[in-house]
Write a protein that holds these residues in place. Structure first.
Motif, PDB file in Angstrom:
ATOM      1  N   LEU A 167       0.830  -1.201   0.000  1.00  0.00           N
ATOM      2  CA  LEU A 167       0.000   0.000   0.000  1.00  0.00           C
ATOM      3  C   LEU A 167       0.868   1.257   0.000  1.00  0.00           C
ATOM      4  N   GLY A 168       1.911   1.257   0.789  1.00  0.00           N
ATOM      5  CA  GLY A 168       2.820   2.397   0.832  1.00  0.00           C
ATOM      6  C   GLY A 168       3.514   2.600  -0.500  1.00  0.00           C
ATOM      7  N   ALA A 169       3.902   1.518  -1.164  1.00  0.00           N
ATOM      8  CA  ALA A 169       4.571   1.630  -2.456  1.00  0.00           C
ATOM      9  C   ALA A 169       3.594   2.084  -3.533  1.00  0.00           C
ATOM     10  N   ALA A 170       2.352   1.668  -3.439  1.00  0.00           N
ATOM     11  CA  ALA A 170       1.360   2.034  -4.449  1.00  0.00           C
ATOM     12  C   ALA A 170       0.974   3.506  -4.349  1.00  0.00           C
ATOM     13  N   LYS A 171       0.955   4.039  -3.171  1.00  0.00           N
ATOM     14  CA  LYS A 171       0.598   5.453  -2.998  1.00  0.00           C
ATOM     15  C   LYS A 171       1.720   6.369  -3.457  1.00  0.00           C
ATOM     16  N   GLY A 172       2.921   5.917  -3.366  1.00  0.00           N
ATOM     17  CA  GLY A 172       4.058   6.727  -3.773  1.00  0.00           C
ATOM     18  C   GLY A 172       4.454   7.702  -2.679  1.00  0.00           C
ATOM     19  N   THR A 173       5.486   8.465  -2.965  1.00  0.00           N
ATOM     20  CA  THR A 173       5.954   9.451  -1.989  1.00  0.00           C
ATOM     21  C   THR A 173       5.407  10.817  -2.382  1.00  0.00           C
ATOM     22  N   PRO A 174       5.115  11.659  -1.419  1.00  0.00           N
ATOM     23  CA  PRO A 174       4.594  12.986  -1.750  1.00  0.00           C
ATOM     24  C   PRO A 174       5.694  13.851  -2.380  1.00  0.00           C
ATOM     25  N   ARG A 175       5.302  14.801  -3.231  1.00  0.00           N
ATOM     26  CA  ARG A 175       6.279  15.669  -3.898  1.00  0.00           C
ATOM     27  C   ARG A 175       6.941  16.611  -2.908  1.00  0.00           C
ATOM     28  N   MET A 176       6.156  17.207  -2.051  1.00  0.00           N
ATOM     29  CA  MET A 176       6.671  18.138  -1.061  1.00  0.00           C
ATOM     30  C   MET A 176       6.787  17.414   0.279  1.00  0.00           C
ATOM     31  N   THR A 177       7.986  17.268   0.732  1.00  0.00           N
ATOM     32  CA  THR A 177       8.166  16.635   2.027  1.00  0.00           C
ATOM     33  C   THR A 177       8.416  17.657   3.119  1.00  0.00           C
ATOM     34  N   ASN A 178       8.743  18.906   2.731  1.00  0.00           N
ATOM     35  CA  ASN A 178       8.992  19.942   3.706  1.00  0.00           C
ATOM     36  C   ASN A 178       7.689  20.685   3.983  1.00  0.00           C
ATOM     37  N   MET A 179       7.222  20.621   5.188  1.00  0.00           N
ATOM     38  CA  MET A 179       5.937  21.244   5.509  1.00  0.00           C
ATOM     39  C   MET A 179       6.071  22.724   5.838  1.00  0.00           C
ATOM     40  N   PHE A 180       7.290  23.264   5.797  1.00  0.00           N
ATOM     41  CA  PHE A 180       7.475  24.668   6.125  1.00  0.00           C
ATOM     42  C   PHE A 180       7.497  25.563   4.873  1.00  0.00           C
ATOM     43  N   ILE A 181       7.354  24.998   3.706  1.00  0.00           N
ATOM     44  CA  ILE A 181       7.327  25.769   2.469  1.00  0.00           C
ATOM     45  C   ILE A 181       5.904  26.288   2.267  1.00  0.00           C
ATOM     46  N   ASN A 182       5.780  27.577   1.950  1.00  0.00           N
ATOM     47  CA  ASN A 182       4.487  28.189   1.707  1.00  0.00           C
ATOM     48  C   ASN A 182       4.046  27.845   0.289  1.00  0.00           C
ATOM     49  N   LYS A 183       2.944  27.146   0.176  1.00  0.00           N
ATOM     50  CA  LYS A 183       2.479  26.710  -1.133  1.00  0.00           C
ATOM     51  C   LYS A 183       1.696  27.801  -1.847  1.00  0.00           C
ATOM     52  N   VAL A 184       1.201  28.794  -1.107  1.00  0.00           N
ATOM     53  CA  VAL A 184       0.381  29.830  -1.722  1.00  0.00           C
ATOM     54  C   VAL A 184       1.259  30.789  -2.534  1.00  0.00           C
ATOM     55  N   GLY A 185       2.406  31.132  -2.040  1.00  0.00           N
ATOM     56  CA  GLY A 185       3.314  31.912  -2.834  1.00  0.00           C
ATOM     57  C   GLY A 185       3.525  33.261  -2.358  1.00  0.00           C
TER      58      GLY A 185
END
Length: 117
Positions: free
Chosen positions: A99-117
């Motif tokens: 299940l973990g392999a099928a879901k893949g890894t997330p693109r953003m692993t750093n949660m401190f990056i502002n995605k809004v910009g």
């Protein structure tokens, strides 16, 4: 006199039936047979009729031998169920890995990056 011996004979018959049920894997029916067998045995031992002690002793020895066989089969069934549970647990861990392999890894692993910009 015949009542005590008859009850012990019925307990022996139920014990043989219980053994067949255990070998077939029908645990619920085997449990009911064991309950009845215990009831017949206790009723036979509670009767106060005068019986030949040798006859009663021989039947009780047969019951003891049968109980040993029942215990052996129950232990085998228990070990089999324990092994099945262990295999199921390992399969569950393996499927979680898939299940973990099928879901893949997330693109953003750093949660401190502002995605809004």
């Amino acid at each position: 006199m015949a009542d005590t011996l008859h009850l012990l004979d019925q307990a022996l018959d139920l014990g043989h039936k219980e053994l067949k049920l255990l070998l077939a894997g029908d645990v619920d029916e085997a449990f009911e047979a064991a309950e009845k067998r215990g009831l017949y045995t206790s009723q036979a031992l509670e009767t106060k009729a005068s019986v030949s002690l040798n006859d009663v002793l021989s039947r009780i020895e047969k019951l003891k031998s049968l109980q040993g066989q029942l215990t052996t089969e129950a232990k085998k069934l228990h070990a089999s169920l324990k092994a099945d549970l262990g295999r199921t647990k390992k399969e569950n861990v393996r499927f979680k890995g898939y299940l973990g392999a099928a879901k893949g890894t997330p693109r953003m692993t750093n949660m401190f990056i502002n995605k809004v910009g």
